[in-house]
Motif scaffolding. Structure first.
Motif, PDB file in Angstrom:
ATOM      1  N   HIS A 140      69.551  46.385  31.874  1.00  0.00           N
ATOM      2  CA  HIS A 140      68.869  46.850  30.817  1.00  0.00           C
ATOM      3  C   HIS A 140      68.058  48.180  30.972  1.00  0.00           C
ATOM      4  N   HIS A 141      67.531  47.867  32.535  1.00  0.00           N
ATOM      5  CA  HIS A 141      66.538  49.157  32.731  1.00  0.00           C
ATOM      6  C   HIS A 141      67.218  50.452  33.442  1.00  0.00           C
ATOM      7  N   SER A 142      68.674  50.152  33.413  1.00  0.00           N
ATOM      8  CA  SER A 142      69.361  51.419  33.668  1.00  0.00           C
ATOM      9  C   SER A 142      69.513  52.376  32.746  1.00  0.00           C
ATOM     10  N   PHE A 217      56.877  52.390  27.047  1.00  0.00           N
ATOM     11  CA  PHE A 217      56.188  52.199  28.325  1.00  0.00           C
ATOM     12  C   PHE A 217      56.823  51.314  29.328  1.00  0.00           C
ATOM     13  N   HIS A 218      57.542  50.258  28.625  1.00  0.00           N
ATOM     14  CA  HIS A 218      58.169  49.197  29.399  1.00  0.00           C
ATOM     15  C   HIS A 218      59.413  49.944  30.398  1.00  0.00           C
ATOM     16  N   HIS A 219      59.981  50.827  29.764  1.00  0.00           N
ATOM     17  CA  HIS A 219      60.986  51.493  30.395  1.00  0.00           C
ATOM     18  C   HIS A 219      60.721  52.631  31.502  1.00  0.00           C
ATOM     19  N   LEU A 220      59.511  52.762  31.774  1.00  0.00           N
ATOM     20  CA  LEU A 220      59.183  53.797  32.801  1.00  0.00           C
ATOM     21  C   LEU A 220      59.769  53.507  34.005  1.00  0.00           C
ATOM     22  N   LYS A 221      60.262  54.101  34.774  1.00  0.00           N
ATOM     23  CA  LYS A 221      61.128  53.883  36.011  1.00  0.00           C
ATOM     24  C   LYS A 221      60.560  53.589  37.462  1.00  0.00           C
ATOM     25  N   TRP A 222      59.365  53.743  37.231  1.00  0.00           N
ATOM     26  CA  TRP A 222      58.565  53.698  38.923  1.00  0.00           C
ATOM     27  C   TRP A 222      58.126  52.314  39.001  1.00  0.00           C
ATOM     28  N   ALA A 223      58.050  51.907  40.327  1.00  0.00           N
ATOM     29  CA  ALA A 223      57.925  50.554  40.333  1.00  0.00           C
ATOM     30  C   ALA A 223      56.408  50.035  39.986  1.00  0.00           C
ATOM     31  N   GLY A 224      56.204  48.905  39.348  1.00  0.00           N
ATOM     32  CA  GLY A 224      55.201  48.378  38.614  1.00  0.00           C
ATOM     33  C   GLY A 224      54.636  49.086  37.342  1.00  0.00           C
ATOM     34  N   ILE A 225      54.982  50.358  37.048  1.00  0.00           N
ATOM     35  CA  ILE A 225      54.499  51.013  35.891  1.00  0.00           C
ATOM     36  C   ILE A 225      54.972  50.528  34.677  1.00  0.00           C
ATOM     37  N   ASP A 256      61.965  60.095  32.657  1.00  0.00           N
ATOM     38  CA  ASP A 256      60.952  59.136  32.798  1.00  0.00           C
ATOM     39  C   ASP A 256      61.634  57.693  32.845  1.00  0.00           C
ATOM     40  N   LEU A 257      63.074  57.646  32.203  1.00  0.00           N
ATOM     41  CA  LEU A 257      63.487  56.433  32.114  1.00  0.00           C
ATOM     42  C   LEU A 257      64.678  56.147  33.214  1.00  0.00           C
ATOM     43  N   GLY A 258      65.093  54.646  33.555  1.00  0.00           N
ATOM     44  CA  GLY A 258      65.838  54.343  34.535  1.00  0.00           C
ATOM     45  C   GLY A 258      65.092  53.712  35.643  1.00  0.00           C
ATOM     46  N   MET A 259      65.657  53.321  36.863  1.00  0.00           N
ATOM     47  CA  MET A 259      64.883  53.189  37.788  1.00  0.00           C
ATOM     48  C   MET A 259      65.034  53.936  39.062  1.00  0.00           C
ATOM     49  N   ALA A 260      63.734  54.424  39.447  1.00  0.00           N
ATOM     50  CA  ALA A 260      63.470  55.466  40.657  1.00  0.00           C
ATOM     51  C   ALA A 260      64.475  55.127  41.757  1.00  0.00           C
ATOM     52  N   ALA A 261      64.437  53.696  42.221  1.00  0.00           N
ATOM     53  CA  ALA A 261      64.819  53.380  43.527  1.00  0.00           C
ATOM     54  C   ALA A 261      66.496  53.160  43.349  1.00  0.00           C
ATOM     55  N   LYS A 262      66.818  53.181  42.156  1.00  0.00           N
ATOM     56  CA  LYS A 262      68.577  53.002  41.963  1.00  0.00           C
ATOM     57  C   LYS A 262      68.931  54.024  41.151  1.00  0.00           C
ATOM     58  N   PRO A 263      68.874  55.507  41.512  1.00  0.00           N
ATOM     59  CA  PRO A 263      69.346  56.333  40.578  1.00  0.00           C
ATOM     60  C   PRO A 263      71.014  56.319  40.442  1.00  0.00           C
ATOM     61  N   PHE A 277      75.992  40.608  41.042  1.00  0.00           N
ATOM     62  CA  PHE A 277      76.602  39.830  42.274  1.00  0.00           C
ATOM     63  C   PHE A 277      77.041  40.334  43.531  1.00  0.00           C
ATOM     64  N   THR A 278      76.833  41.860  43.513  1.00  0.00           N
ATOM     65  CA  THR A 278      77.059  42.638  44.729  1.00  0.00           C
ATOM     66  C   THR A 278      76.160  43.013  45.629  1.00  0.00           C
ATOM     67  N   ARG A 279      75.121  43.330  45.103  1.00  0.00           N
ATOM     68  CA  ARG A 279      73.974  43.626  45.989  1.00  0.00           C
ATOM     69  C   ARG A 279      72.385  43.204  45.193  1.00  0.00           C
ATOM     70  N   SER A 280      71.431  43.473  45.969  1.00  0.00           N
ATOM     71  CA  SER A 280      69.990  43.134  45.446  1.00  0.00           C
ATOM     72  C   SER A 280      69.628  44.463  44.634  1.00  0.00           C
ATOM     73  N   THR A 281      68.930  44.371  43.750  1.00  0.00           N
ATOM     74  CA  THR A 281      68.450  45.595  42.917  1.00  0.00           C
ATOM     75  C   THR A 281      67.021  45.223  42.533  1.00  0.00           C
ATOM     76  N   ARG A 282      66.186  46.089  43.200  1.00  0.00           N
ATOM     77  CA  ARG A 282      64.738  46.289  43.036  1.00  0.00           C
ATOM     78  C   ARG A 282      64.311  46.571  41.909  1.00  0.00           C
ATOM     79  N   SER A 283      63.057  46.058  41.428  1.00  0.00           N
ATOM     80  CA  SER A 283      62.554  46.394  39.759  1.00  0.00           C
ATOM     81  C   SER A 283      61.970  47.891  39.730  1.00  0.00           C
TER      82      SER A 283
END
Length: 284
Positions: A140-142, A217-225, A256-263, A277-283
């Motif tokens: 959902h956050h991608s 604001f919930h969809h800001l892509k940076w960790a914790g933000i 501003d959207l998406g996941m900064a660590a998983k572009p 099911f294939t790999r870990s995905t950090r938040s």
């Protein structure tokens, strides 16, 4: 027309579509009305986004329209199917429940919305804190644009987790099928409003209702933000959890959207189903 959309769009969906759904459910109308009202809500949502967009560029597909449509169809089918199996579930749940069947029907629906809101909010919150849940919620956050179909752009297993958290207490209490039908429509309408690209306004209610102004604001892509504004229907639980955040001066773009660590997060529908099911995905 822009003024009508700005101030009339949200009330039309919240009170018009939901109100019609509640009235029809109370009379025991055929379930086909649910699909008809939902189709009307989707059509109005897309029209509003084009007449008064928050970001013009979000009205253009980023190669994601087909994928988002697939997510929406699958997950809305799951919501509707959950209503259909309630009689079977009720047959195996012990006891008569404590549901207030004699109360006005609209009151019963509002109770269902508030209880479901609490369960879904807590499941959503947990999905940002527990690794295995995040792997599924990350789908959902991608997103890199914010528009109506994003609300149902979820991994179906995570959709099931959230709906189970929201609906299980209601089933144990003995919620009737007509109330569940009205609730399912309200969930779909809320997801449209919450992720809408329409630049509508609700005034001070933006601090109470979980609509698009706050949910961006919930969809800001940076960790914790983006660990804020978890509510589906309301922000009541976010205020209690101290996870509410809002800045009226803030403007959002796709950057501003998406996941900064998983572009490079997968963009295809089947690839997104397989990703947890294939790999870990950090938040972050």
């Amino acid at each position: 027309m822009s003024t009508l959309i700005r101030y009339g769009y949200a009330p039309f969906l919240l009170f018009g579509i939901n109100g019609a759904g509640i009235a029809l459910a109370a009379t025991g109308a055929p379930k086909a009305w649910l699909l008809a009202l939902l189709a009307l809500a989707v059509a109005v949502s897309f029209a509003a986004e084009r007449v008064l967009p928050y970001q013009e560029s979000w009205n253009t597909s980023h190669g994601d329209l087909g994928r988002d449509t697939a997510h929406a169809l699958v997950n809305e089918t799951l919501i509707l199917a959950s209503v259909a199996v309630i009689p079977a579930l009720a047959a195996v749940i012990p006891g008569a429940g404590i549901w207030p069947n004699t109360w006005p029907f609209v009151t019963q629906v509002l109770i269902a919305i508030l209880v479901a809101d609490l369960g879904i909010t807590l499941a959503h919150y947990a999905s940002h804190k527990i690794g295995v849940l995040w792997r599924f919620h990350a789908v959902h956050h991608s997103v890199t644009r914010f528009y109506g179909l994003n609300g149902l752009m979820k991994h179906p297993l995570h959709q099931t987790v959230e709906m189970t958290a929201g609906v299980s207490p209601l089933l144990l209490a003995g919620m009737p099928v007509p109330v569940a039908a009205a609730l399912s429509l309200a969930v779909a309408v809320q997801l449209l409003l919450q992720h809408s690209n329409a630049d509508y306004r609700v005034g001070p209610l933006r601090y109470v209702l979980a609509l698009n102004e706050g949910h961006r604001f919930h969809h800001l892509k940076w960790a914790g933000i983006g660990d804020v504004n978890f509510g589906l229907f309301t922000l009541l639980w976010d205020h209690l959890l101290r996870t509410h955040s809002y800045d009226p001066a803030r403007r959002f773009t796709s950057a501003d959207l998406g996941m900064a660590a998983k572009p490079d997060y997968p963009t295809g529908y089947l690839a997104q189903l397989a990703e947890p099911f294939t790999r870990s995905t950090r938040s972050d």
